[in-house]
Design a protein around this motif. Structure first.
Motif, PDB file in Angstrom:
ATOM      1  N   VAL A   1       6.648  -7.767 -51.860  1.00 58.47           N
ATOM      2  CA  VAL A   1       7.474  -8.935 -51.562  1.00 58.47           C
ATOM      3  C   VAL A   1       8.026  -8.790 -50.157  1.00 58.47           C
ATOM      4  CG1 VAL A   1       8.103  -9.352 -53.956  1.00 58.47           C
ATOM      5  CG2 VAL A   1       9.508  -7.833 -52.583  1.00 58.47           C
ATOM      6  N   ASP A   2       8.396  -9.922 -49.584  1.00 58.73           N
ATOM      7  CA  ASP A   2       8.943  -9.916 -48.235  1.00 58.73           C
ATOM      8  C   ASP A   2      10.298  -9.210 -48.237  1.00 58.73           C
ATOM      9  OD1 ASP A   2       9.371 -10.301 -45.637  1.00 58.73           O
ATOM     10  OD2 ASP A   2       9.387 -12.495 -45.684  1.00 58.73           O
ATOM     11  N   THR A   3      10.501  -8.338 -47.258  1.00 60.68           N
ATOM     12  CA  THR A   3      11.751  -7.594 -47.157  1.00 60.68           C
ATOM     13  C   THR A   3      12.327  -7.757 -45.770  1.00 60.68           C
ATOM     14  OG1 THR A   3      10.591  -5.607 -46.448  1.00 60.68           O
ATOM     15  CG2 THR A   3      10.952  -5.868 -48.795  1.00 60.68           C
ATOM     16  N   ALA A   4      13.525  -7.230 -45.575  1.00 57.97           N
ATOM     17  CA  ALA A   4      14.153  -7.269 -44.251  1.00 57.97           C
ATOM     18  C   ALA A   4      13.444  -6.269 -43.353  1.00 57.97           C
ATOM     19  CB  ALA A   4      15.635  -6.937 -44.374  1.00 57.97           C
ATOM     20  N   ASN A   5      12.605  -6.752 -42.483  1.00 54.47           N
ATOM     21  CA  ASN A   5      11.810  -5.902 -41.614  1.00 54.47           C
ATOM     22  C   ASN A   5      12.706  -5.250 -40.576  1.00 54.47           C
ATOM     23  OD1 ASN A   5       9.913  -4.855 -39.784  1.00 54.47           O
ATOM     24  ND2 ASN A   5       8.446  -6.445 -40.332  1.00 54.47           N
ATOM     25  N   ILE A   6      12.553  -3.930 -40.396  1.00 55.11           N
ATOM     26  CA  ILE A   6      13.393  -3.244 -39.410  1.00 55.11           C
ATOM     27  C   ILE A   6      13.061  -3.674 -37.992  1.00 55.11           C
ATOM     28  CG2 ILE A   6      13.670  -1.231 -40.891  1.00 55.11           C
ATOM     29  CD1 ILE A   6      11.744   0.242 -39.014  1.00 55.11           C
ATOM     30  N   ALA A   7      11.910  -4.331 -37.796  1.00 58.87           N
ATOM     31  CA  ALA A   7      11.564  -4.807 -36.455  1.00 58.87           C
ATOM     32  C   ALA A   7      12.548  -5.861 -35.963  1.00 58.87           C
ATOM     33  CB  ALA A   7      10.147  -5.376 -36.446  1.00 58.87           C
ATOM     34  N   THR A   8      13.223  -6.535 -36.876  1.00 59.93           N
ATOM     35  CA  THR A   8      14.180  -7.568 -36.478  1.00 59.93           C
ATOM     36  C   THR A   8      15.545  -6.980 -36.103  1.00 59.93           C
ATOM     37  OG1 THR A   8      14.875  -7.897 -38.786  1.00 59.93           O
ATOM     38  CG2 THR A   8      13.042  -9.242 -37.978  1.00 59.93           C
ATOM     39  N   ILE A   9      15.717  -5.677 -36.314  1.00 58.76           N
ATOM     40  CA  ILE A   9      16.990  -5.037 -35.989  1.00 58.76           C
ATOM     41  C   ILE A   9      17.005  -4.690 -34.506  1.00 58.76           C
ATOM     42  CG2 ILE A   9      18.457  -3.039 -36.440  1.00 58.76           C
ATOM     43  CD1 ILE A   9      17.197  -2.883 -39.210  1.00 58.76           C
TER      44      ILE A   9
ATOM     45  N   ASP B   1      17.815   1.431 -44.037  1.00 61.81           N
ATOM     46  CA  ASP B   1      16.684   1.534 -44.951  1.00 61.81           C
ATOM     47  C   ASP B   1      15.419   1.102 -44.216  1.00 61.81           C
ATOM     48  OD1 ASP B   1      18.256   2.354 -47.074  1.00 61.81           O
ATOM     49  OD2 ASP B   1      18.715   0.277 -47.658  1.00 61.81           O
ATOM     50  N   LEU B   2      14.373   1.889 -44.339  1.00 61.85           N
ATOM     51  CA  LEU B   2      13.138   1.601 -43.612  1.00 61.85           C
ATOM     52  C   LEU B   2      12.285   0.616 -44.396  1.00 61.85           C
ATOM     53  CD1 LEU B   2      12.200   5.098 -42.179  1.00 61.85           C
ATOM     54  CD2 LEU B   2      13.617   3.310 -41.204  1.00 61.85           C
TER      55      LEU B   2
ATOM     56  N   LEU C   1       7.557   3.990 -36.316  1.00 58.65           N
ATOM     57  CA  LEU C   1       7.517   2.869 -37.252  1.00 58.65           C
ATOM     58  C   LEU C   1       8.186   1.633 -36.654  1.00 58.65           C
ATOM     59  CD1 LEU C   1       6.809   1.818 -40.071  1.00 58.65           C
ATOM     60  CD2 LEU C   1       9.025   2.678 -40.862  1.00 58.65           C
ATOM     61  N   TYR C   2       9.304   1.843 -35.990  1.00 67.71           N
ATOM     62  CA  TYR C   2      10.023   0.730 -35.343  1.00 67.71           C
ATOM     63  C   TYR C   2       9.138   0.059 -34.294  1.00 67.71           C
ATOM     64  CZ  TYR C   2      13.919  -1.695 -33.028  1.00 67.71           C
ATOM     65  OH  TYR C   2      14.751  -2.651 -32.492  1.00 67.71           O
TER      66      TYR C   2
END
Length: 459
Positions: free
Chosen positions: A40-48, A266-267, A450-451
């Motif tokens: 499922v779609d999650t809060a992607n750390i790329a948006t941080i 959280d990653l 990962l980021y």
């Protein structure tokens, strides 16, 4: 006649619609682009924002400085400026060309039939010439879209440089912290082993150990001591690499300690489709395909006739007194159609080359997405394995420390052991201590990788 003209215009419009092909993103399956993905779609750390990913204020200052001073980033900005100029030029192609001209022509005339009287004349010309090509087939529109894709491609290239720069600065910073901690461990170990040497000398004097144990303790001390210059060299090289990224003069880098670093996020990696939205090099590859697609459109439209209108106006005279006068005024306008008939296969070769470049860019787009998935999968697994290693390493360190303590006590009070046992246990403990620091570094490097792999840091 009006019916025929209207029919011709209608047919021309219909044909021009068939000539142009509408851009569509290449169909690439992203469902299993990386392993262990979220369903499922999650809060992607790329948006941080990167300022929130890292809590160390010193590192934040270094990254900020790098984003302001780094030469690769400045080069990327100049690429954007050049692409923007090309895009502006493509928009101006819809406007007519306008040129001014002025000329003086001196001629000698022989007549009649080249015999007899020789006469000469001077012709004075000044005027304006304008030409305009009607974009019937959409060739200019395709060129404009191609230039726009090129501009967007350079924008994404700049973002890719930015994410890579943040990653490199952070990686070098944490590498320095790990090297500092390893240096501390080695220096403490050397100090402890110097104490061991003194102890072995006392035990030898008391006939508890032999001379072999004494020299082995000295060799053990030197084994730890010899690694210190190597670590100092690595620290100096890493500082130099950091200074290049920051465009600084050679010097030390201010930093904190590895133990003070905290990760409170959280990653979450999200669904694979987010790679298309966040990762700049994937978007850059797509814009490259879009540019090649429109270039193919342009090459296809070169097979069709071009419609142009040319006009000129000005003054011409054979004497200065009649130059800029109503009698010297001239003006003309002409419309023309040019249809390629034989150009030695240039148009066919151009279309074939453009089509091949388009297919190549489609493959590169697919490859960039697969590469992104590989990096995400590797970084995420590296992070989890680093945590697992740390948990096991903690237990190993506890056991090895007990082993060192026990063997030293047995060496003093029992003849069943010798200094080789102490030497082995101490070497194993030092190796585990250094590896433990490497595990912590691996964990942070995995987070940074990962980021970047998810496209973080380009906001």
């Amino acid at each position: 006649m009006r019916k025929y003209i209207g029919l011709m215009i209608l047919l021309t419009v219909l044909v021009s619609c068939q000539v142009s092909k509408k851009y569509e993103r290449p169909t690439i399956e992203t469902k299993n682009v990386y392993r262990d993905q979220q369903l499922v779609d999650t809060a992607n750390i790329a948006t941080i924002p990167w300022q929130k990913l890292f809590s160390d204020p010193v590192l934040i200052e270094l990254i900020t400085e790098g984003l302001q001073q780094n030469l690769d980033l400045k080069i990327a900005v100049e690429h954007i400026n050049a692409a923007r100029a090309c895009f502006k030029q493509s928009k101006a192609a819809f406007l007519p060309d306008l040129n001014g001209n002025a000329a003086i022509t001196r001629s000698k005339l022989a007549y009649p039939q080249g015999f007899g009287i020789i006469s000469s004349s001077t012709q004075l010309d000044v005027g304006l010439t304008a030409s305009w090509e009607a974009d019937i087939w959409g060739k200019l529109r395709s060129s404009k879209r191609s230039a726009l894709a090129g501009l967007l491609q350079t924008e994404e290239a700049r973002k890719a440089v930015q994410t890579q720069l943040i990653s490199e600065i952070a990686n070098n910073y944490f590498t320095l912290l790990a090297l500092d901690e390893q240096l501390i461990v080695l220096e403490k170990t050397v100090a402890n082993r110097k104490t061991d040497v003194s102890t072995m000398k006392s035990l030898k004097a008391a006939n508890i150990v032999t001379g072999a144990a004494e020299v082995q303790s000295e060799a053990n001390q030197y084994a730890a001591e010899v690694a210190i210059p190597r670590l100092k060299r690595q620290i100096r090289e890493t500082e130099n690499a950091m200074n290049v990224l920051l465009v600084r003069e050679a010097g030390s880098i201010n930093r904190k300690s590895l133990e003070s670093q905290q990760l409170s996020l959280d990653l979450n990696i999200g669904i694979p489709a987010q790679l298309l939205q966040n990762r700049p090099d994937v978007r850059q590859a797509e814009y490259a395909f879009m540019q090649a697609f429109e270039t193919t459109n342009v090459a296809r439209k070169l097979f069709y006739p071009s419609f142009s209108i040319t006009a000129s106006s000005g003054f011409t005279s054979f004497s200065f007194k009649d130059w800029i006068t109503p009698s010297g005024l001239f003006a003309n306008i002409a419309g023309g159609i040019a249809q390629p008939i034989f150009n030695k296969g240039a148009n066919k070769a151009r279309l074939t080359a453009a089509s091949a470049a388009q297919q190549e860019s489609a493959y590169l787009f697919q490859k960039s997405l697969l590469k992104a998935g590989e990096e995400v999968s590797n970084a995420l697994f590296s992070y989890h394995t680093a945590i697992e290693q740390q948990n096991i390493r903690t237990k190993q360190l506890q056991s090895l420390q007990k082993s060192v303590d026990f063997t030293k006590k047995l060496l003093r009070y029992s003849s069943a052991t010798n200094y080789t046992d102490v030497l082995t246990s101490e070497q194993n403990l030092l190796s585990a201590q250094l590896d433990n620091i490497g595990d912590k570094l691996q964990q942070w490097q995995a987070v940074i990788t990962l980021y970047r792999a998810l496209g973080g840091g380009c906001q």
